[in-house]
Design a protein around this motif. Structure first.
Motif, PDB file in Angstrom:
ATOM      1  N   PRO A   1     -55.810 -24.194 -19.582  1.00 36.46           N
ATOM      2  CA  PRO A   1     -54.660 -24.658 -20.363  1.00 36.46           C
ATOM      3  C   PRO A   1     -53.381 -24.499 -19.541  1.00 36.46           C
ATOM      4  CG  PRO A   1     -55.889 -22.914 -21.523  1.00 36.46           C
ATOM      5  CD  PRO A   1     -56.377 -22.943 -20.109  1.00 36.46           C
TER       6      PRO A   1
ATOM      7  N   GLY B   1     -48.967 -24.934 -19.811  1.00 36.19           N
ATOM      8  CA  GLY B   1     -47.727 -25.287 -20.500  1.00 36.19           C
ATOM      9  C   GLY B   1     -46.748 -25.825 -19.461  1.00 36.19           C
ATOM     10  N   GLY B   2     -45.678 -25.081 -19.220  1.00 35.89           N
ATOM     11  CA  GLY B   2     -44.672 -25.521 -18.244  1.00 35.89           C
ATOM     12  C   GLY B   2     -45.029 -25.173 -16.807  1.00 35.89           C
ATOM     13  N   ASN B   3     -46.142 -24.474 -16.604  1.00 36.95           N
ATOM     14  CA  ASN B   3     -46.571 -24.025 -15.262  1.00 36.95           C
ATOM     15  C   ASN B   3     -45.506 -23.171 -14.598  1.00 36.95           C
ATOM     16  OD1 ASN B   3     -48.267 -23.717 -13.072  1.00 36.95           O
ATOM     17  ND2 ASN B   3     -47.810 -25.719 -12.174  1.00 36.95           N
ATOM     18  N   THR B   4     -44.783 -22.367 -15.396  1.00 35.53           N
ATOM     19  CA  THR B   4     -43.797 -21.446 -14.810  1.00 35.53           C
ATOM     20  C   THR B   4     -44.346 -20.021 -14.713  1.00 35.53           C
ATOM     21  OG1 THR B   4     -42.776 -20.797 -16.908  1.00 35.53           O
ATOM     22  CG2 THR B   4     -41.891 -22.775 -15.843  1.00 35.53           C
ATOM     23  N   GLY B   5     -45.581 -19.816 -15.127  1.00 36.25           N
ATOM     24  CA  GLY B   5     -46.193 -18.488 -15.063  1.00 36.25           C
ATOM     25  C   GLY B   5     -46.206 -17.988 -13.627  1.00 36.25           C
TER      26      GLY B   5
ATOM     27  N   TRP C   1     -35.591 -16.477 -21.667  1.00 37.22           N
ATOM     28  CA  TRP C   1     -35.678 -16.033 -20.275  1.00 37.22           C
ATOM     29  C   TRP C   1     -35.331 -17.194 -19.359  1.00 37.22           C
ATOM     30  CZ3 TRP C   1     -39.901 -16.652 -23.476  1.00 37.22           C
ATOM     31  CH2 TRP C   1     -40.898 -17.546 -23.090  1.00 37.22           C
TER      32      TRP C   1
ATOM     33  N   GLN D   1     -43.064 -23.356 -22.081  1.00 31.99           N
ATOM     34  CA  GLN D   1     -43.370 -23.885 -23.410  1.00 31.99           C
ATOM     35  C   GLN D   1     -43.860 -22.782 -24.352  1.00 31.99           C
ATOM     36  OE1 GLN D   1     -46.200 -27.059 -22.749  1.00 31.99           O
ATOM     37  NE2 GLN D   1     -44.826 -28.126 -21.321  1.00 31.99           N
TER      38      GLN D   1
ATOM     39  N   SER E   1     -49.111 -17.257 -24.935  1.00 33.25           N
ATOM     40  CA  SER E   1     -50.318 -16.855 -24.207  1.00 33.25           C
ATOM     41  C   SER E   1     -50.049 -15.808 -23.137  1.00 33.25           C
ATOM     42  CB  SER E   1     -50.974 -18.084 -23.577  1.00 33.25           C
ATOM     43  OG  SER E   1     -51.221 -19.035 -24.577  1.00 33.25           O
ATOM     44  N   THR E   2     -48.769 -15.643 -22.745  1.00 30.45           N
ATOM     45  CA  THR E   2     -48.442 -14.563 -21.799  1.00 30.45           C
ATOM     46  C   THR E   2     -47.708 -13.415 -22.502  1.00 30.45           C
ATOM     47  OG1 THR E   2     -46.377 -15.696 -21.236  1.00 30.45           O
ATOM     48  CG2 THR E   2     -48.247 -16.088 -19.773  1.00 30.45           C
TER      49      THR E   2
ATOM     50  N   GLY F   1     -41.656 -11.880 -22.304  1.00 34.93           N
ATOM     51  CA  GLY F   1     -40.608 -10.918 -22.666  1.00 34.93           C
ATOM     52  C   GLY F   1     -39.248 -11.570 -22.514  1.00 34.93           C
TER      53      GLY F   1
ATOM     54  N   VAL G   1     -53.929 -22.476 -27.750  1.00 33.82           N
ATOM     55  CA  VAL G   1     -52.919 -22.450 -28.805  1.00 33.82           C
ATOM     56  C   VAL G   1     -52.344 -23.855 -28.921  1.00 33.82           C
ATOM     57  CG1 VAL G   1     -50.659 -21.516 -29.460  1.00 33.82           C
ATOM     58  CG2 VAL G   1     -52.343 -20.037 -28.313  1.00 33.82           C
TER      59      VAL G   1
ATOM     60  N   GLU H   1     -44.588  -8.142 -18.177  1.00 32.53           N
ATOM     61  CA  GLU H   1     -44.375  -9.356 -18.973  1.00 32.53           C
ATOM     62  C   GLU H   1     -44.909 -10.615 -18.300  1.00 32.53           C
ATOM     63  OE1 GLU H   1     -40.138  -9.835 -19.506  1.00 32.53           O
ATOM     64  OE2 GLU H   1     -39.821 -10.290 -17.391  1.00 32.53           O
TER      65      GLU H   1
ATOM     66  N   ASN I   1     -60.553 -20.900 -18.999  1.00 35.37           N
ATOM     67  CA  ASN I   1     -59.744 -20.339 -17.920  1.00 35.37           C
ATOM     68  C   ASN I   1     -60.501 -19.286 -17.093  1.00 35.37           C
ATOM     69  OD1 ASN I   1     -57.442 -20.541 -16.449  1.00 35.37           O
ATOM     70  ND2 ASN I   1     -56.093 -19.560 -17.939  1.00 35.37           N
TER      71      ASN I   1
END
Ligand code: FAD
Length: 483
Positions: free
Chosen positions: A67, A69-73, A138, A145, A151-152, A155, A211, A430, A467
């Protein structure tokens, strides 16, 4: 012959499936651009029913699902494993970005229901237009997203006052690994009917399900904010100043961030339009925000005056216009990118949680611990210190030969991780675990804890399509043999 891509197109339509070079930005991690995975396709459903159909298909075909989202992880959780990874298998990236509708905003209940692909900033703006605060916030707010944040268990800046994302979630809708949909989109503040299932999916980085929508609790929107950029007398006055601020105005304090002078210098190097907030530089600063009504002006002024009298701080700039305030928070938001884009790029980052009263002691011990492994490096720390969250980095000293610099690698990680555990801390405050931290988790979690995590994973995702290669440490050889 019908291919996997044809089948996926049959479910989500031609515009919902990307292949070949169009998948490039979806298979590389944002932060380090080092984790280069491969995917059969990027699939972009536009409804929960389409997500469920895609998952059922992948389950039947034994295709893994990543999955996104914004791929900012920052831990490589949102990209597929590299083809050479021992656990790599046929995968798709399932991007939630086309599921970007705000489904309802209920002012009386003070809740908002949104699809997983809405950005954090959009939820903030929609809620603010009705006088309500969506507290998560943040630096990546414009791209990250809702689904990724949940999902993370993200924080960020407002945790001190309103808690992390986990504490804002009232309900979730989740597509399970077998393709069934769990509709848990409830907006209740209380529910004492057994297992709180939504907690399984918060912070588990897409390893247990997808989600697709969430209900969040909202708060009254503070009518005013005041932000102050405060020069500490020394790092040793950080905790006394924090304690003083809390005893003075805990109910108004909404952010308390530590920044070193070096961070400001680097932000200015990347963004020359940024003015230094103070005329006399200091080694350490606190960026703090008061949120509330008219009472915040007096509370902030008297706090700064009394802290100066006690010798805790030497100077402060209080933003008096919204532009000045935006400039101060721009500096804060840019500190992480200013390092990521450091042209020498050889930085080792840690996202550490420490009991807040021991943060300075940790700093004092971390320098020598790093030096013992890689002499001549420099260390840099900043972060959400009010939550005991330290973003700690180690990077080459000025005289380092960059070509040969390996930064201490695993040995350095071990040294800082062990110090973190000695302080009763966590190696991921976080940012999550993703690919890059999973093996280090074994040092922090007991066998019982790991066994519970594996049991839940096996119960929900027996074929391991969700995943793979993320969060849980790889099973040992003996565990593999015994099945
Ligand atoms: C400049 C910058 C500043 C940052 N500051 C902070 C900060 O202060 N605090 C903080 O906590 N984080 C911070 N981050 C990290 C990042 O923004 C967060 O981890 C965010 O929650 C990731 O959201 P995303 O939508 O980009 O998720 P992604 O990166 O796409 O995914 C993150 C994880 O969630 C999974 N996932 C994504 N969507 C779903 C879904 N719908 N269902 C199931 N699983 C899903 C992915 O598989 C992956 O494992 C920062 C990042 C950047 C680039």
């Amino acid at each position: 012959m019908t291919t996997v891509v044809d089948e996926l197109i049959a479910i989500v339509g031609e515009s919902g499936v990307l292949t070949g070079a169009d998948t490039d930005t979806f298979v590389v991690d944002w932060g380090r651009k080092l984790l280069d995975g491969s995917a059969l396709a990027v699939v972009r459903p536009s409804s929960t029913a389409e997500v469920a159909a895609v998952v059922s298909f992948c389950n039947a075909q034994d295709i893994a699902i990543v999955p996104q989202g914004g791929n900012t992880g920052l831990c490589g959780g949102s990209v597929p494993l590299a083809p050479e990874h021992p656990e790599a298998r046929d995968s798709i990236v399932l991007s939630l970005s086309r599921m970007s509708r705000v489904l309802s905003l209920d002012v009386e209940r003070a809740t908002v229901t949104v699809e997983a692909g809405v950005t954090i900033q959009e939820v903030q703006e929609v809620c603010a237009s009705e006088g309500l605060l969506f507290a998560p916030d943040w630096g990546a707010r414009g791209t990250a997203q809702v689904g990724g944040g949940v999902s993370t268990n993200a924080g960020g800046l407002n945790v001190l006052r309103w808690g992390s994302l986990r504490s804002q979630v009232l309900g979730l809708e989740v597509v399970l690994p077998d393709g069934r949909t769990w509709d848990g989109l409830r907006s209740l503040r209380k529910d004492a009917t057994g297992l709180d299932l939504k907690q399984l999916f918060i912070g588990t980085e897409g390893t247990l399900g997808i989600v697709t929508a969430a209900v969040f609790a909202l708060h009254p929107l503070p009518s005013r904010h005041r932000t102050a950029f405060v020069a500490l007398s020394a790092l040793e006055t950080l905790l006394p100043f924090f304690a003083h601020a809390r005893s003075h105005a805990a109910a108004l304090l909404s952010a308390f961030e530590l920044l070193p002078e070096e961070g400001i210098v680097r932000v200015q190097a990347n963004a020359p339009h940024v003015n230094h907030p103070l005329s006399e530089p200091s080694d350490w600063y606190v960026l703090m925000r008061f949120s509330g009504g008219d009472e915040i002006d007096d509370a902030l002024t008297s706090l700064l005056a009394s802290a100066a009298e006690r010798g805790l701080i030497t100077d402060a700039a209080v933003a008096s216009t919204s532009d000045q305030e935006a400039n101060l928070w721009f500096i804060r938001d840019e500190v992480p990118p200013s390092f990521t884009f450091d042209e020498r790029g050889k930085r080792h980052k840690f996202d550490i949680a420490i009991p807040v009263d021991r943060v300075v002691e940790f700093f004092e011990r971390a320098g020598p611990a790093v030096d013992a492994v890689v002499p001549g490096t420099r260390t840099f720390g900043f972060g959400h210190i009010g939550d005991g969250n330290l973003h700690f980095s180690v990077y080459p000293g000025p005289d380092a030969n960059i070509a040969d610099y390996d930064g201490g690698g695993v040995e350095l990680e071990r040294a800082i991780d062990e110090l973190t555990w000695e302080f009763g801390g966590s190696i991921s405050a976080e940012h999550g675990v993703g690919q890059i931290m999973r093996e280090r988790l074994s040092g922090q979690k007991s066998e019982v804890e790991l066994d519970l995590m594996r049991t839940v994973k096996a119960a929900l995702d027996p074929t391991g399509i969700m995943n793979p290669g993320k969060v849980l440490p790889a099973p040992s050889e003996s565990e593999r043999v015994s099945g």
